[in-house]
Write a protein that holds these residues in place. Structure first.
Motif, PDB file in Angstrom:
ATOM      1  N   ALA A 171       0.743  -1.732  -0.381  1.00 29.80           N
ATOM      2  CA  ALA A 171      -0.280   0.323  -0.040  1.00 29.80           C
ATOM      3  C   ALA A 171       0.937   1.293  -0.207  1.00 29.80           C
ATOM      4  O   ALA A 171       0.639   2.348  -0.722  1.00 29.80           O
ATOM      5  CB  ALA A 171      -0.534  -0.063   1.279  1.00 29.80           C
ATOM      6  N   ARG A 172       1.906   1.182   0.402  1.00 31.32           N
ATOM      7  CA  ARG A 172       2.531   2.546   0.261  1.00 31.32           C
ATOM      8  C   ARG A 172       3.619   2.686  -0.346  1.00 31.32           C
ATOM      9  O   ARG A 172       3.547   3.803  -1.177  1.00 31.32           O
ATOM     10  CB  ARG A 172       3.784   2.106   1.505  1.00 31.32           C
ATOM     11  CG  ARG A 172       3.673   2.256   3.070  1.00 31.32           C
ATOM     12  CD  ARG A 172       4.555   1.471   3.946  1.00 31.32           C
ATOM     13  NE  ARG A 172       5.464   2.113   3.980  1.00 31.32           N
ATOM     14  CZ  ARG A 172       6.005   3.600   4.972  1.00 31.32           C
ATOM     15  NH1 ARG A 172       5.157   4.065   5.756  1.00 31.32           N
ATOM     16  NH2 ARG A 172       6.961   4.041   4.786  1.00 31.32           N
ATOM     17  N   ALA A 173       4.028   1.581  -1.065  1.00 24.77           N
ATOM     18  CA  ALA A 173       3.909   1.860  -2.401  1.00 24.77           C
ATOM     19  C   ALA A 173       4.049   2.452  -3.541  1.00 24.77           C
ATOM     20  O   ALA A 173       4.126   3.787  -4.199  1.00 24.77           O
ATOM     21  CB  ALA A 173       5.253   0.179  -2.924  1.00 24.77           C
ATOM     22  N   LYS A 174       2.466   1.861  -3.274  1.00 23.67           N
ATOM     23  CA  LYS A 174       1.655   2.435  -4.779  1.00 23.67           C
ATOM     24  C   LYS A 174       1.403   3.940  -4.105  1.00 23.67           C
ATOM     25  O   LYS A 174       1.075   5.083  -5.226  1.00 23.67           O
ATOM     26  CB  LYS A 174       0.185   1.683  -4.091  1.00 23.67           C
ATOM     27  CG  LYS A 174      -0.054   0.359  -4.739  1.00 23.67           C
ATOM     28  CD  LYS A 174      -1.050  -0.612  -4.837  1.00 23.67           C
ATOM     29  CE  LYS A 174      -2.269  -0.564  -4.091  1.00 23.67           C
ATOM     30  NZ  LYS A 174      -3.622  -0.619  -4.866  1.00 23.67           N
ATOM     31  N   ALA A 175       1.001   4.404  -2.981  1.00 23.62           N
ATOM     32  CA  ALA A 175       1.116   5.884  -2.606  1.00 23.62           C
ATOM     33  C   ALA A 175       2.164   6.159  -3.320  1.00 23.62           C
ATOM     34  O   ALA A 175       1.762   7.805  -3.663  1.00 23.62           O
ATOM     35  CB  ALA A 175       0.100   5.694  -1.114  1.00 23.62           C
ATOM     36  N   ALA A 176       3.625   5.771  -2.819  1.00 22.81           N
ATOM     37  CA  ALA A 176       4.175   6.611  -3.439  1.00 22.81           C
ATOM     38  C   ALA A 176       4.297   6.058  -4.706  1.00 22.81           C
ATOM     39  O   ALA A 176       5.697   6.916  -5.464  1.00 22.81           O
ATOM     40  CB  ALA A 176       5.586   6.387  -2.923  1.00 22.81           C
ATOM     41  N   ASN A 177       3.632   5.929  -5.775  1.00 21.20           N
ATOM     42  CA  ASN A 177       3.942   5.606  -7.294  1.00 21.20           C
ATOM     43  C   ASN A 177       5.723   4.799  -7.459  1.00 21.20           C
ATOM     44  O   ASN A 177       6.124   5.046  -8.176  1.00 21.20           O
ATOM     45  CB  ASN A 177       4.456   6.956  -8.029  1.00 21.20           C
ATOM     46  CG  ASN A 177       2.717   7.173  -8.377  1.00 21.20           C
ATOM     47  OD1 ASN A 177       1.817   7.120  -8.047  1.00 21.20           O
ATOM     48  ND2 ASN A 177       2.771   9.160  -7.768  1.00 21.20           N
ATOM     49  N   LEU A 178       5.491   3.784  -6.540  1.00 22.02           N
ATOM     50  CA  LEU A 178       6.602   3.089  -7.320  1.00 22.02           C
ATOM     51  C   LEU A 178       6.604   1.922  -6.598  1.00 22.02           C
ATOM     52  O   LEU A 178       5.050   1.210  -5.972  1.00 22.02           O
ATOM     53  CB  LEU A 178       7.721   3.304  -5.395  1.00 22.02           C
ATOM     54  CG  LEU A 178       8.242   3.459  -4.504  1.00 22.02           C
ATOM     55  CD1 LEU A 178       8.700   3.506  -3.307  1.00 22.02           C
ATOM     56  CD2 LEU A 178       9.245   4.191  -5.565  1.00 22.02           C
ATOM     57  N   THR A 179       6.470   1.110  -8.461  1.00 23.41           N
ATOM     58  CA  THR A 179       6.470  -0.444  -8.754  1.00 23.41           C
ATOM     59  C   THR A 179       7.273  -1.188  -8.838  1.00 23.41           C
ATOM     60  O   THR A 179       8.976  -1.012  -8.812  1.00 23.41           O
ATOM     61  CB  THR A 179       6.041  -0.157 -10.165  1.00 23.41           C
ATOM     62  OG1 THR A 179       4.952   0.856 -10.040  1.00 23.41           O
ATOM     63  CG2 THR A 179       5.387  -1.584 -10.401  1.00 23.41           C
ATOM     64  N   PRO A 180       6.617  -2.292  -7.694  1.00 20.34           N
ATOM     65  CA  PRO A 180       7.697  -2.804  -7.137  1.00 20.34           C
ATOM     66  C   PRO A 180       8.412  -3.984  -8.013  1.00 20.34           C
ATOM     67  O   PRO A 180       7.666  -4.448  -9.032  1.00 20.34           O
ATOM     68  CB  PRO A 180       7.213  -4.014  -6.226  1.00 20.34           C
ATOM     69  CG  PRO A 180       5.922  -4.492  -6.776  1.00 20.34           C
ATOM     70  CD  PRO A 180       5.820  -2.255  -6.700  1.00 20.34           C
ATOM     71  N   PRO A 181       9.660  -4.071  -8.144  1.00 17.97           N
ATOM     72  CA  PRO A 181      10.141  -4.820  -9.121  1.00 17.97           C
ATOM     73  C   PRO A 181       9.666  -6.439  -9.189  1.00 17.97           C
ATOM     74  O   PRO A 181       8.889  -7.650  -7.891  1.00 17.97           O
ATOM     75  CB  PRO A 181      12.022  -5.100  -9.521  1.00 17.97           C
ATOM     76  CG  PRO A 181      11.847  -4.595  -7.786  1.00 17.97           C
ATOM     77  CD  PRO A 181      10.392  -3.581  -6.831  1.00 17.97           C
ATOM     78  N   LYS A 182       9.516  -7.331  -9.749  1.00 18.40           N
ATOM     79  CA  LYS A 182       9.274  -8.978  -9.659  1.00 18.40           C
ATOM     80  C   LYS A 182       9.505  -9.356  -8.442  1.00 18.40           C
ATOM     81  O   LYS A 182       8.790 -10.131  -7.500  1.00 18.40           O
ATOM     82  CB  LYS A 182       9.578 -10.179 -10.671  1.00 18.40           C
ATOM     83  CG  LYS A 182       8.906 -11.176 -10.757  1.00 18.40           C
ATOM     84  CD  LYS A 182       9.437 -12.207 -12.626  1.00 18.40           C
ATOM     85  CE  LYS A 182       8.617 -13.206 -12.679  1.00 18.40           C
ATOM     86  NZ  LYS A 182       9.100 -14.159 -14.159  1.00 18.40           N
ATOM     87  N   HIS A 183      10.765  -9.468  -8.157  1.00 20.20           N
ATOM     88  CA  HIS A 183      11.098 -10.216  -6.987  1.00 20.20           C
ATOM     89  C   HIS A 183      10.857  -9.320  -5.746  1.00 20.20           C
ATOM     90  O   HIS A 183      10.343 -10.489  -4.650  1.00 20.20           O
ATOM     91  CB  HIS A 183      12.441 -10.092  -6.580  1.00 20.20           C
ATOM     92  CG  HIS A 183      13.043  -8.870  -6.209  1.00 20.20           C
ATOM     93  ND1 HIS A 183      13.664  -8.369  -7.480  1.00 20.20           N
ATOM     94  CD2 HIS A 183      13.975  -8.752  -5.200  1.00 20.20           C
ATOM     95  CE1 HIS A 183      14.483  -7.718  -6.292  1.00 20.20           C
ATOM     96  NE2 HIS A 183      14.706  -7.537  -5.817  1.00 20.20           N
ATOM     97  N   ILE A 184      10.746  -8.102  -5.808  1.00 20.37           N
ATOM     98  CA  ILE A 184       9.281  -7.881  -4.278  1.00 20.37           C
ATOM     99  C   ILE A 184       8.409  -8.156  -4.748  1.00 20.37           C
ATOM    100  O   ILE A 184       7.965  -8.146  -3.332  1.00 20.37           O
ATOM    101  CB  ILE A 184      10.183  -6.153  -4.570  1.00 20.37           C
ATOM    102  CG1 ILE A 184      11.924  -6.049  -4.294  1.00 20.37           C
ATOM    103  CG2 ILE A 184       9.689  -5.551  -3.539  1.00 20.37           C
ATOM    104  CD1 ILE A 184      12.229  -6.186  -2.933  1.00 20.37           C
ATOM    105  N   ALA A 185       7.458  -8.414  -5.454  1.00 21.76           N
ATOM    106  CA  ALA A 185       6.004  -8.577  -5.203  1.00 21.76           C
ATOM    107  C   ALA A 185       6.069  -9.720  -4.989  1.00 21.76           C
ATOM    108  O   ALA A 185       4.999  -9.769  -4.115  1.00 21.76           O
ATOM    109  CB  ALA A 185       5.909  -8.057  -7.193  1.00 21.76           C
ATOM    110  N   GLY A 186       7.439 -10.489  -5.353  1.00 21.34           N
ATOM    111  CA  GLY A 186       6.947 -12.140  -5.120  1.00 21.34           C
ATOM    112  C   GLY A 186       7.261 -12.262  -3.701  1.00 21.34           C
ATOM    113  O   GLY A 186       6.208 -12.780  -2.621  1.00 21.34           O
ATOM    114  N   LEU A 187       8.307 -11.240  -2.701  1.00 22.23           N
ATOM    115  CA  LEU A 187       7.876 -11.189  -1.179  1.00 22.23           C
ATOM    116  C   LEU A 187       6.656 -10.332  -0.641  1.00 22.23           C
ATOM    117  O   LEU A 187       6.078 -11.484   0.209  1.00 22.23           O
ATOM    118  CB  LEU A 187       9.530 -10.566  -1.068  1.00 22.23           C
ATOM    119  CG  LEU A 187      10.803 -11.338  -1.488  1.00 22.23           C
ATOM    120  CD1 LEU A 187      11.889  -9.673  -1.297  1.00 22.23           C
ATOM    121  CD2 LEU A 187      11.515 -12.507  -0.510  1.00 22.23           C
ATOM    122  N   MET A 188       6.344  -9.983  -1.386  1.00 21.52           N
ATOM    123  CA  MET A 188       5.319  -9.040  -0.968  1.00 21.52           C
ATOM    124  C   MET A 188       4.011 -10.029  -0.493  1.00 21.52           C
ATOM    125  O   MET A 188       3.734 -10.323   0.436  1.00 21.52           O
ATOM    126  CB  MET A 188       5.155  -7.789  -1.208  1.00 21.52           C
ATOM    127  CG  MET A 188       5.685  -6.663  -1.022  1.00 21.52           C
ATOM    128  SD  MET A 188       5.316  -5.051  -2.347  1.00 21.52           S
ATOM    129  CE  MET A 188       5.759  -4.050  -1.866  1.00 21.52           C
TER     130      MET A 188
END
Length: 361
Positions: A171-188
């Motif tokens: 939610a924080r990433a989306k609010a800050a317009n940060l798109t997580p890379p594939k591996h970070i999205a997998g961790l999330m």
């Protein structure tokens, strides 16, 4: 109404315009993240970690928050405070991420005075390294109740009633317009699926489900299959000793003046740990003496049947659970099944605390 401002706080326009509540919340959240970074050139890197006896959400949240901080130009590095459990080891291998190193090079190493740190997935000093009260705590991202962590300076705190710390971080990433890379999205996604037990836990919200769907696409993972594979990995505990099982997912609480270690074993194969019941009971008694506890409370959670089996280690633990859930523990086996009980945070601790504070046991 919201006035648009740059990261430096300078107005880009002099007019005020109405915003929808969700859009305004996202704008404000993004502004907060921007205003809190970047760090000064002289600032030492933040050590990011979660609680002791680390679970999947704690390890993945530390890695994800370190990524976010570095994106904000705040130098940070993720650490863990203990050994990986089977599920977490599976997750890291599946998404291609190395395990974070042990903080201080050892399990539960103390925090040096003045060490700059960021904490995820807890705000309970009993779950953090010795010396945490004298550390320089930069921020906390958590989804648990307030539990007594104090510090000497103002800090950033983001606590929300979502199912996992990684769900908050998305939610924080989306609010800050940060798109997580594939591996970070997998961790999330992994942290979210682990803490929600594949959406079975009562802590799961509709926001979490939406996050999971979005993260599955970003990570290129089938959410259902990934959740099932994680549960299968979580069940591989037959080679662990009774003490390792009791401390694998365990937290110490002071409730109603009593110091309790509440251990939870989540599994699709409850017969495996329950086969070691006698050894578990013996070890619970030893831990009470060793750690100066009032009791160790053990729940073996059957994820498929959505029920917890309480395993008693003492007469006082039996009395507490009988009062909390209004059940009768079988004296021969020392167990009782609690249908629908899955969450330590939302079900077990509130019930135990209410039982301990209403009257003497």
């Amino acid at each position: 109404w919201l006035k648009v401002a740059s990261a430096e706080g300078q107005a880009r326009s002099e007019h005020w315009a109405p915003r929808r509540p969700v859009a305004m919340a996202r704008s404000l959240a993004g502004a907060v993240l921007l205003l809190l970074g970047p760090a000064s050139a002289k600032q030492a890197p933040l050590s990011v970690f979660g609680h002791q006896a680390p679970d999947t959400d704690t390890v993945t949240a530390a890695l994800v928050y370190a990524w976010e901080l570095n994106e904000r130009k705040v130098p940070a590095k993720a650490f863990r405070l203990g050994d990986l459990n089977p599920e977490t080891a599976f997750v890291l291998k599946a998404v291609g991420v190395e395990a974070p190193p042990l903080f201080g090079g050892a399990i539960n190493a103390p925090v040096p005075a003045g060490e700059p740190v960021a904490v995820v997935d807890t705000n309970n000093p009993a779950e953090l390294p010795e010396g945490i009260s004298k550390a320089q705590v930069h921020s906390i991202v958590d989804h648990h109740k307030l539990a007594g962590l104090t510090n000497a300076e103002p800090l950033e705190v983001d606590m929300r009633p979502l199912c996992s710390a990684t769900s908050i971080l998305f939610a924080r990433a989306k609010a800050a317009n940060l798109t997580p890379p594939k591996h970070i999205a997998g961790l999330m996604l992994a942290g979210l699926l682990s803490d929600s037990l594949g959406f079975r836990s009562p802590t799961t919200t509709e926001v979490d489900k939406t996050h999971a769907a979005e993260l599955g696409k970003l990570a290129g993972l089938d959410v259902t299959k990934f959740a099932d594979d994680m549960l299968e990995a979580k069940a591989q505990v037959d080679h662990y000793s009774a003490k390792e099982l009791l401390k694998m997912d365990s937290k110490i609480f002071t409730l109603g003046g009593k110091k309790l270690r509440v251990s939870v074993l989540e599994t699709t194969k409850p017969a495996v740990p329950l086969a070691k019941k006698d050894e578990l009971v013996k070890t619970m008694k030893a831990l009470v003496a060793e750690e100066k506890l009032d009791d160790v409370i053990l729940f073996v959670v059957d994820v498929i049947e959505e029920a917890a089996t309480f395993v008693s280690g003492s007469a006082s633990a039996t009395a507490l659970v009988e009062k909390a859930w209004r059940v009768v523990v079988d004296r021969a086996s020392g167990t009782v099944v609690l249908p629908g009980v899955l969450s330590r945070k939302k079900q077990m601790i509130p019930k135990l605390e209410a039982a301990l504070t209403t009257a003497e046991l």
